[in-house]
Design a protein around this motif. Sequence first.
Motif, mmCIF file in Angstrom:
data_model
loop_
_atom_site.group_PDB
_atom_site.id
_atom_site.type_symbol
_atom_site.label_atom_id
_atom_site.label_comp_id
_atom_site.label_asym_id
_atom_site.label_seq_id
_atom_site.Cartn_x
_atom_site.Cartn_y
_atom_site.Cartn_z
ATOM 1 N N HIS A 18 -0.224 -9.150 7.051
ATOM 2 C CA HIS A 18 -0.591 -7.969 7.531
ATOM 3 C C HIS A 18 -2.160 -7.564 7.578
ATOM 4 O O HIS A 18 -2.870 -7.195 8.523
ATOM 5 N N PRO A 31 -4.594 -2.283 9.469
ATOM 6 C CA PRO A 31 -3.468 -2.958 10.247
ATOM 7 C C PRO A 31 -2.385 -1.838 10.120
ATOM 8 O O PRO A 31 -2.026 -1.194 9.341
ATOM 9 N N THR A 32 -2.083 -1.550 11.625
ATOM 10 C CA THR A 32 -1.416 -0.354 11.889
ATOM 11 C C THR A 32 0.095 -0.443 12.340
ATOM 12 O O THR A 32 0.569 -1.618 13.126
ATOM 13 N N GLY A 33 0.856 0.326 11.915
ATOM 14 C CA GLY A 33 2.463 0.240 12.405
ATOM 15 C C GLY A 33 2.799 1.742 12.915
ATOM 16 O O GLY A 33 2.602 2.044 14.232
ATOM 17 N N ASN A 34 3.067 2.441 12.003
ATOM 18 C CA ASN A 34 3.522 3.754 12.316
ATOM 19 C C ASN A 34 2.282 4.839 12.604
ATOM 20 O O ASN A 34 2.702 6.096 12.557
ATOM 21 N N PHE A 35 0.904 4.428 12.572
ATOM 22 C CA PHE A 35 0.054 5.110 12.586
ATOM 23 C C PHE A 35 -0.565 6.049 11.241
ATOM 24 O O PHE A 35 -1.280 6.902 11.479
ATOM 25 N N GLY A 36 0.168 5.936 10.303
ATOM 26 C CA GLY A 36 -0.223 6.951 9.149
ATOM 27 C C GLY A 36 -1.375 6.391 8.397
ATOM 28 O O GLY A 36 -2.141 7.225 8.078
ATOM 29 N N ASN A 37 -1.623 5.114 8.009
ATOM 30 C CA ASN A 37 -2.785 4.631 7.205
ATOM 31 C C ASN A 37 -4.095 5.095 7.994
ATOM 32 O O ASN A 37 -5.023 5.770 7.585
ATOM 33 N N SER A 81 6.095 -5.286 8.430
ATOM 34 C CA SER A 81 5.683 -3.816 8.355
ATOM 35 C C SER A 81 4.864 -3.261 9.567
ATOM 36 O O SER A 81 4.940 -1.895 9.794
ATOM 37 N N MET A 82 4.512 -4.073 10.532
ATOM 38 C CA MET A 82 3.810 -3.454 11.717
ATOM 39 C C MET A 82 4.600 -4.030 13.044
ATOM 40 O O MET A 82 4.120 -3.499 14.231
ATOM 41 N N ASP A 110 9.136 -2.634 2.778
ATOM 42 C CA ASP A 110 7.919 -1.998 1.843
ATOM 43 C C ASP A 110 8.448 -0.661 1.526
ATOM 44 O O ASP A 110 8.215 -0.385 0.362
ATOM 45 N N PHE A 143 0.929 -1.053 -0.065
ATOM 46 C CA PHE A 143 -0.006 -0.074 0.011
ATOM 47 C C PHE A 143 0.709 1.427 -0.063
ATOM 48 O O PHE A 143 0.164 2.313 -0.514
ATOM 49 N N LYS A 144 2.139 1.266 0.333
ATOM 50 C CA LYS A 144 2.869 2.406 0.207
ATOM 51 C C LYS A 144 2.873 2.951 -0.975
ATOM 52 O O LYS A 144 3.271 4.226 -1.147
ATOM 53 N N THR A 169 -3.101 -4.295 2.929
ATOM 54 C CA THR A 169 -2.103 -3.480 2.766
ATOM 55 C C THR A 169 -0.901 -4.167 1.667
ATOM 56 O O THR A 169 -0.033 -3.432 1.292
ATOM 57 N N ALA A 170 -0.763 -5.526 1.510
ATOM 58 C CA ALA A 170 0.226 -5.847 0.747
ATOM 59 C C ALA A 170 -0.500 -7.124 0.201
ATOM 60 O O ALA A 170 -1.321 -7.804 0.528
HETATM 61 C C1 LIG Z 1 3.949 0.092 6.419
HETATM 62 C C2 LIG Z 1 2.727 -1.044 6.307
HETATM 63 C C3 LIG Z 1 1.800 -1.092 7.500
HETATM 64 C C4 LIG Z 1 1.463 -0.106 8.553
HETATM 65 O O1 LIG Z 1 1.257 1.295 7.962
HETATM 66 P P1 LIG Z 1 1.351 2.281 9.028
HETATM 67 O O2 LIG Z 1 0.945 3.562 7.897
HETATM 68 O O3 LIG Z 1 2.729 2.371 9.302
HETATM 69 O O4 LIG Z 1 0.512 2.328 9.788
HETATM 70 C C5 LIG Z 1 0.876 -2.238 7.212
HETATM 71 N N1 LIG Z 1 0.766 -3.167 6.371
HETATM 72 C C6 LIG Z 1 1.788 -3.234 5.401
HETATM 73 C C7 LIG Z 1 1.915 -4.222 4.481
HETATM 74 C C8 LIG Z 1 2.950 -2.116 5.452
HETATM 75 O O5 LIG Z 1 3.809 -2.111 4.229
#
Ligand SMILES: *Cc1c(COP(=O)(O)O)cnc(C)c1O
Length: 495
Positions: A400, A266-272, A321-322, A146, A112-113, A426-427
């Motif tokens: 993810h 699905p969240t990592g850096n809280f951007g999405n 990525s999370m 990613d 999704f990046k 997201t992937a």
């Molecule tokens: C980056 C990523 C996330 C996390 O997204 P954030 O915007 O960082 O919360 C989730 N899934 C995949 C596959 C990613 O590449």
Amino acid sequence: MKYYSTRDKSVRLDGAEAVKQGLSRDGGLLTPETIPQIDEAFLRGLASASYQERAAKVMGLFLTDYTEDELRTFAQNAYGPDKFDHPAAAPLRKVNENTDCLELWHGPTSAFKDMALQMLPQLLSAALRKTGEDKTACILVATSGDTGKAAMEGFADVPQTKIMVFYPKDGVSAVQEAQMVTQEGQNVGVCAVRGNFDDAQAGVKRIFSDVELREVLADRGYFLSSANSINWGRILPQVVYYVSAYCDLLRDGRLQYGKKINVCVPTGNFGNILAAYYAKRMGVPLGRLICASNKNDVLTHFLGTGSYVRNRPFYTTMSPSMDILVSSNLERLIFDLSGEDDAEVRRCMELLNKAGEYEVSPAVKAALKDLFWGGSCGEAETSATIARYYKDYGYLIDTHTAVAANVMEQYRQESGDQTLTVFASTASPYKFCDHVLRAIGETPRGCGTDLLDQLHTVTGATIPSRLAALKGKTRRFDQTAEKAEMERVVQAFLQ
Ligand SMILES: *Cc1c(COP(=O)(O)O)cnc(C)c1O
């Protein structure tokens, strides 16, 4: 529209300047001073429009110093058929009557990046022009897999830019590594770092704060910049697909205007998920925002208690990525929920720095409870969810996405809320073949890109063409560095 810093509201920048700077000089995140409001007519107008038109219209509300023509051209370039393998760019796939999956991986790198990183280089390029910048921007990226590839794909051969990516030598999947070391473009560089992702990231941060190096590079005609999701130019393109998903449901008669849908991310850096929050604030009828974490559950704990506690074990999971302990974009949410109280943000971020934890005010806590629901999903449950989606719906999802699907179910069970829910995918499952194969009961045979064929033979799901093409590509980059050598690598790259 101006942008100000979450740590100092007296900072006031135009959109182009905010995109160029990435991060405010005081360390705060650059954030729009007002959230534009949209109404029924706006959404209905977009219902029959293409994804590209939707993107130009939504982004135009925030980037008032870019012309409509510019944004339309950027959206055509970013999301057109030479880049995305689906005409809708971010299509919904119906899973059942009250569940849809928002597929965000149809872009060139199958994650999704791409939704943001196909757009950001164009926004930045125009920003250099608009601000009269004559230096070349050098984008430095530390990636857990990613972001690096998606950023290179977006910046490859973009004039007045160069991009250097560092990835942890043994910390990315075989497909991800193959994607990076075969990257084309005259302005790209890739280097593996001996160490983990944090080592690579710490190295990049060190380079950014190295004043001497900065001066040396300035003499050579370069300035350093970031493609990290703290840049507003990465958040904004992500707001578009939440607006777009609602428009699709309206267009297809799945929804009466005004009826709310829930969103699970699905969240990592809280951007999405922050982008989903902004879409809601703009007036898109979104209900609960469900924040899905893997075994690294710092956000689940935060949303449940109002306390952010960074000091906790770090787990390496099948959804790398999370795997994150500090979700940078949370700062923008706290800023907004506290009534744009920059002093409150400074207090929280200082505590995070010094003590590794902070607690938000009672008012922010209440707002969080009202808007969000957080849940986490362990490794075994992630695999089981992939297996169940494949068996019940014939739908192959990646690790993810499976975390999101699982947490969405947890929310429904706990709350009884059966509102139509869109969860973000997201992937592509093909980026994580080994885990996906194991999850559906197969033994991975061979290594690296061989597994693409195996997953295809077993499931019949289409391999994204760019991933299929990896096998015939030549490896262009072979450099491995110690973490202490990263500066030297950058110096050599920018000779
Ligand atoms: C980056 C990523 C996330 C996390 O997204 P954030 O915007 O960082 O919360 C989730 N899934 C995949 C596959 C990613 O590449």
